[in-house]
Write a protein that holds these residues in place. Sequence first.
Motif, PDB file in Angstrom:
ATOM      1  N   ILE A 178       0.843  -1.200   0.000  1.00 15.66           N
ATOM      2  CA  ILE A 178       0.000   0.000   0.000  1.00 15.66           C
ATOM      3  C   ILE A 178       0.882   1.256   0.000  1.00 15.66           C
ATOM      4  O   ILE A 178       0.630   2.217  -0.743  1.00 15.66           O
ATOM      5  CB  ILE A 178      -0.983  -0.029   1.198  1.00 15.66           C
ATOM      6  CG1 ILE A 178      -2.045  -1.123   0.958  1.00 15.66           C
ATOM      7  CG2 ILE A 178      -1.642   1.326   1.412  1.00 15.66           C
ATOM      8  CD1 ILE A 178      -2.897  -1.462   2.171  1.00 15.66           C
ATOM      9  N   GLU A 224     -10.729   4.105  -5.998  1.00 13.59           N
ATOM     10  CA  GLU A 224     -10.320   2.736  -5.660  1.00 13.59           C
ATOM     11  C   GLU A 224      -9.697   2.015  -6.857  1.00 13.59           C
ATOM     12  O   GLU A 224      -8.692   1.324  -6.714  1.00 13.59           O
ATOM     13  CB  GLU A 224     -11.520   1.936  -5.115  1.00 13.59           C
ATOM     14  CG  GLU A 224     -11.936   2.416  -3.741  1.00 13.59           C
ATOM     15  CD  GLU A 224     -12.984   1.534  -3.089  1.00 13.59           C
ATOM     16  OE1 GLU A 224     -13.235   0.403  -3.579  1.00 13.59           O
ATOM     17  OE2 GLU A 224     -13.558   1.966  -2.072  1.00 13.59           O
ATOM     18  N   ALA A 265      -5.907   0.644  -7.052  1.00 14.51           N
ATOM     19  CA  ALA A 265      -5.621  -0.784  -7.255  1.00 14.51           C
ATOM     20  C   ALA A 265      -4.677  -1.013  -8.441  1.00 14.51           C
ATOM     21  O   ALA A 265      -3.935  -1.991  -8.470  1.00 14.51           O
ATOM     22  CB  ALA A 265      -6.925  -1.555  -7.438  1.00 14.51           C
ATOM     23  N   ASP A 312     -10.057  -9.343  -6.800  1.00 12.51           N
ATOM     24  CA  ASP A 312      -9.828  -9.608  -5.369  1.00 12.51           C
ATOM     25  C   ASP A 312     -10.156 -11.059  -5.039  1.00 12.51           C
ATOM     26  O   ASP A 312     -11.046 -11.652  -5.655  1.00 12.51           O
ATOM     27  CB  ASP A 312     -10.729  -8.694  -4.523  1.00 12.51           C
ATOM     28  CG  ASP A 312     -10.301  -7.228  -4.601  1.00 12.51           C
ATOM     29  OD1 ASP A 312      -9.143  -6.959  -4.995  1.00 12.51           O
ATOM     30  OD2 ASP A 312     -11.133  -6.362  -4.273  1.00 12.51           O
ATOM     31  N   TRP A 359      -5.382  -4.754   1.315  1.00  8.74           N
ATOM     32  CA  TRP A 359      -6.329  -3.978   0.494  1.00  8.74           C
ATOM     33  C   TRP A 359      -7.308  -4.921  -0.207  1.00  8.74           C
ATOM     34  O   TRP A 359      -8.527  -4.694  -0.204  1.00  8.74           O
ATOM     35  CB  TRP A 359      -5.538  -3.158  -0.553  1.00  8.74           C
ATOM     36  CG  TRP A 359      -6.407  -2.503  -1.580  1.00  8.74           C
ATOM     37  CD1 TRP A 359      -6.926  -3.082  -2.708  1.00  8.74           C
ATOM     38  CD2 TRP A 359      -6.890  -1.166  -1.571  1.00  8.74           C
ATOM     39  NE1 TRP A 359      -7.692  -2.183  -3.407  1.00  8.74           N
ATOM     40  CE2 TRP A 359      -7.689  -0.994  -2.723  1.00  8.74           C
ATOM     41  CE3 TRP A 359      -6.711  -0.076  -0.700  1.00  8.74           C
ATOM     42  CZ2 TRP A 359      -8.308   0.214  -3.030  1.00  8.74           C
ATOM     43  CZ3 TRP A 359      -7.343   1.128  -1.020  1.00  8.74           C
ATOM     44  CH2 TRP A 359      -8.129   1.260  -2.157  1.00  8.74           C
ATOM     45  N   GLN A 360      -6.765  -5.982  -0.777  1.00  8.75           N
ATOM     46  CA  GLN A 360      -7.537  -6.857  -1.668  1.00  8.75           C
ATOM     47  C   GLN A 360      -8.577  -7.692  -0.913  1.00  8.75           C
ATOM     48  O   GLN A 360      -9.542  -8.162  -1.503  1.00  8.75           O
ATOM     49  CB  GLN A 360      -6.592  -7.815  -2.408  1.00  8.75           C
ATOM     50  CG  GLN A 360      -5.599  -7.137  -3.343  1.00  8.75           C
ATOM     51  CD  GLN A 360      -4.320  -6.657  -2.645  1.00  8.75           C
ATOM     52  OE1 GLN A 360      -4.254  -6.536  -1.421  1.00  8.75           O
ATOM     53  NE2 GLN A 360      -3.305  -6.377  -3.438  1.00  8.75           N
ATOM     54  N   ALA A 411     -10.710  -6.900   1.472  1.00 13.43           N
ATOM     55  CA  ALA A 411     -11.751  -6.150   2.185  1.00 13.43           C
ATOM     56  C   ALA A 411     -13.045  -6.960   2.319  1.00 13.43           C
ATOM     57  O   ALA A 411     -13.735  -6.874   3.326  1.00 13.43           O
ATOM     58  CB  ALA A 411     -12.017  -4.831   1.468  1.00 13.43           C
TER      59      ALA A 411
END
Length: 249
Positions: free
Chosen positions: A154, A177, A181, A191, A210-211, A213
């Motif tokens: 990140i 977003e 990404a 994801d 992040w992926q 979520a």
Amino acid sequence: MTSQSTLLRSLPVDLDAHRLPCHVATIMDGNGRWAQQRGLPRFMGHRAGVDTLKDLLRCCKDWGIAALTVYAFSTENWDRPRDEVDFLMTLFEMVLHRELAEMMAEQVRVRFVGDLDCLPASLQAEIHSAMEITAANTAVQFTVATNYGGRQEILHACRRLAEEVQAGRLLPEQIDEDHFAQHLYTRGLADPDLLIRTSGEQRLSNYLLWQMAYTEIYVADVMWPDFNRQAFHLALKSYQSRDRRFGKV
Ligand code: IPE
Ligand code: IPE
Ligand code: MG
């Protein structure tokens, strides 16, 4: 592969082929304990874990799961004893070299994510050639997180975006977003739908922060070297029993 596993060559009848996860992520945990429980040195567990991974990859192809992402080495794993780190780096290089022909035959596209610049030069060379040679394969997208840390990924993306803004190529309000990404190591990869962690541990250990979520989490109580097709079947059964609401009612 056990004889039980061989029986599971095709998708088990109690799984719905239309509701399989498209992308499975795994935290391959428990190699060391698997070995220690047998009075063996930890490295024997890592070696046994390679066979598990090979069969899981083959299983994804057999059962129609298009993407598998595995955690091979975290940014925190450098803090392990030097001989274990060296063993792992050599193992990765050796396995990648040995399995390349089979990955080509099976139409597997391999990709490595993480800060690859810090890996031994000979491993980096093997990684880059494997990524190049398999780039056009389409059966399974196989991603290996090596020297990977979710926070580090990140931050890396933030730095790239800040550079774009500083250079006048990007306005802060253009960062959404999707744009963000695009700057992650996993760009282009959907994801994960399902995360499987073996060895009973219930934490993310800095993986795909992040992926994941909205990823469904499944913890298997077996150590990674014992995670076979039957265990994967149970994980998929659990996944198919869930109601993925994504915040809706
Ligand atoms: C996972 O198994 C493999 C790597 C981290 C490379 P471990 O080595 O973490 O095994 P345990 O958790 O110590 O048993
Ligand atoms: C996570 O396992 C990393 C990999 C599987 C590569 P660890 O064994 O390193 O994680 P912790 O230390 O138990 O959180
Ligand atoms: Mg562990």
